[in-house]
Design a protein around this motif. Structure first.
Motif, short mmCIF file in Angstrom:
data_model
loop_
_atom_site.label_atom_id
_atom_site.label_comp_id
_atom_site.label_asym_id
_atom_site.label_seq_id
_atom_site.Cartn_x
_atom_site.Cartn_y
_atom_site.Cartn_z
N ARG A 1 14.98 -3.26 4.67
CA ARG A 1 15.25 -2.45 5.86
C ARG A 1 14.37 -1.20 5.93
N GLN A 2 14.08 -0.61 4.77
CA GLN A 2 13.28 0.62 4.73
C GLN A 2 11.78 0.35 4.61
N ARG A 3 11.41 -0.94 4.48
CA ARG A 3 10.02 -1.33 4.25
C ARG A 3 9.47 -0.62 3.01
N ALA A 4 10.27 -0.67 1.95
CA ALA A 4 9.94 0.00 0.70
C ALA A 4 9.55 -1.02 -0.36
N ARG A 5 8.97 -0.54 -1.41
CA ARG A 5 8.67 -1.37 -2.58
C ARG A 5 9.90 -1.39 -3.46
N LEU A 6 10.20 -2.55 -4.04
CA LEU A 6 11.35 -2.71 -4.92
C LEU A 6 10.85 -2.87 -6.35
N ASP B 1 0.86 -1.17 0.00
CA ASP B 1 0.00 0.00 0.00
C ASP B 1 0.90 1.22 0.00
N PRO B 2 0.96 1.95 -1.10
CA PRO B 2 1.90 3.04 -1.21
C PRO B 2 1.60 4.21 -0.30
N GLY B 3 0.35 4.41 0.10
CA GLY B 3 0.01 5.58 0.88
C GLY B 3 0.22 6.83 0.03
N PRO B 4 0.15 8.00 0.65
CA PRO B 4 0.34 9.22 -0.14
C PRO B 4 1.81 9.36 -0.56
N TYR B 5 2.02 9.81 -1.79
CA TYR B 5 3.37 9.95 -2.31
C TYR B 5 3.97 11.29 -1.88
N GLY C 1 12.75 8.57 4.14
CA GLY C 1 13.56 7.56 3.48
C GLY C 1 12.85 7.07 2.25
N PRO C 2 13.52 6.26 1.48
CA PRO C 2 12.92 5.82 0.21
C PRO C 2 11.73 4.89 0.43
N ARG C 3 10.65 5.15 -0.30
CA ARG C 3 9.49 4.26 -0.27
C ARG C 3 9.45 3.38 -1.49
N VAL C 4 10.06 3.86 -2.60
CA VAL C 4 10.14 3.08 -3.83
C VAL C 4 11.60 3.11 -4.28
N ILE C 5 12.20 1.93 -4.36
CA ILE C 5 13.59 1.79 -4.78
C ILE C 5 13.60 1.07 -6.12
#
Length: 164
Positions: free
Chosen positions: A53-58, A16-20, A26-30
């Motif tokens: 580690r950042q709980r981001a989308r790859l 769930d990307p949430g608001p951009y 920190g990075p949300r999309v790597i």
């Protein structure tokens, strides 16, 4: 050469990307520019670890970039090059499926065709990437002409990590 085809596949848990909002926590999309070279595989592993580690989308992007000689080559040579692309894509696809489940990172696998630098830049813009990770070039001539990593650093609006 423009984009001929784009393949997108999703692996791992849903995201769930949430608001951009670029660059806040920190990075949300790597986004990772991936291939099967040693530096490309290290970049993919680094990007995956960072996403965990950042709980981001790859977002892993493989660009099938034809060589300058493709247009001049006989059909048999083009078929061999296409087979090589397909083998690399399948190798990356299998690795990503396995790793995404292990580390619980949402992964999007994108295959694009064209020149590497413009395709990665466009993919990063489309994905609203907060960071781009690529492997260092293994070709000596890139010191003079400029590697994909160098070109991304100069043209980017996001941090770029070049993995040796």
């Amino acid at each position: 050469m423009g984009r001929v085809e784009q393949l997108v596949e999703e692996y791992g848990p849903s995201w769930d990307p949430g608001p951009y909002e670029r660059g806040t926590d920190g990075p949300r999309v790597i986004l990772v520019g991936a291939d099967t070279s040693p530096t490309g595989l290290r970049a993919t592993a680094y990007g995956g670890g960072l996403a965990r580690r950042q709980r981001a989308r790859l977002v892993v992007v493989y660009v099938a970039a034809p060589t300058v000689w493709t247009g001049l080559a006989a059909a048999a040579v083009v078929d061999v090059q296409q087979q090589t692309f397909e083998e690399e894509i399948e190798q990356l696809r299998a690795e990503l499926r396995e790793r995404a489940a292990d580390v619980q990172v949402p992964v999007t696998f994108v295959v694009r065709r064209g020149e590497t630098f413009p395709e990665l830049r466009q993919a990063a813009q489309e994905a609203n990437a907060d960071m781009v990770v690529v492997g260092a070039s293994e070709q000596g001539g890139h010191r003079l002409v400029g590697s994909v990593g160098n070109r991304l650093v100069r043209a980017a609006t996001w941090p770029v990590v070049v993995v040796p």
